[in-house]
Write an enzyme that holds these catalytic residues in place. Sequence first.
Site, short mmCIF file in Angstrom:
data_model
loop_
_atom_site.label_atom_id
_atom_site.label_comp_id
_atom_site.label_asym_id
_atom_site.label_seq_id
_atom_site.Cartn_x
_atom_site.Cartn_y
_atom_site.Cartn_z
N LEU A 160 0.83 -1.19 0.00
CA LEU A 160 0.00 0.00 0.00
C LEU A 160 0.87 1.25 0.00
CD1 LEU A 160 -2.75 1.51 0.37
CD2 LEU A 160 -2.32 1.32 2.83
N HIS A 161 1.88 1.28 0.83
CA HIS A 161 2.78 2.42 0.91
C HIS A 161 3.43 2.69 -0.45
CE1 HIS A 161 5.97 5.13 2.02
NE2 HIS A 161 6.89 4.21 1.85
#
Length: 187
Positions: free
Chosen positions: A28-29
Amino acid sequence: MDHYIDITVLPDPEFPATTLMNALFAKLHRGLVDHGGQDIGVSFPDVVQSKRALGQRLRLHGSSRSLDRFMTTGWMQGMRDHVTVTPVQPVPAGVQHRVVRRVQAKSNPERLRRRLMVRKSIDAEAARAAIPDAAARMLELPYVEIGSRSTQQRFRLFIEHLEPVSTPREGTYGSYGLSSSATIPWF
């Protein structure tokens, strides 16, 4: 923040849920960095702060358009077999709002002393007097463990869900989907 997506980590005989959540959050990051926007927030609806557990569900918050665009980027590559993903859905009416933020620990007195010595041009003895060993602060917050792309070191990213409030606060979200001031819908 009028829409959301729930991503739930599935039970797996080979990997604990925390390992899968760490991998999901790392992806996600990277996806948020590539996305380049500051319009997607993150929360963990099943968080239990007292047990330092984020739970098995990650929720993305944003506009329908932004979430749709983000989900088409392929950021979840390699995770699809380990998670279920809901479609983009509208946030229910009458919900509370909450700040979900990163908290950084000041837990290594030796590192803090070295930094103080460089910044203030003082010797080790003066730094030790200014920052005693008792200055270490251990956080009792849930966290994800991820790796730094630049240093290749693993670290804990502590996440705090502040108390719910009745009115939303606008703002931007960083590359972890967290904000020190903007709220996400909480339900």
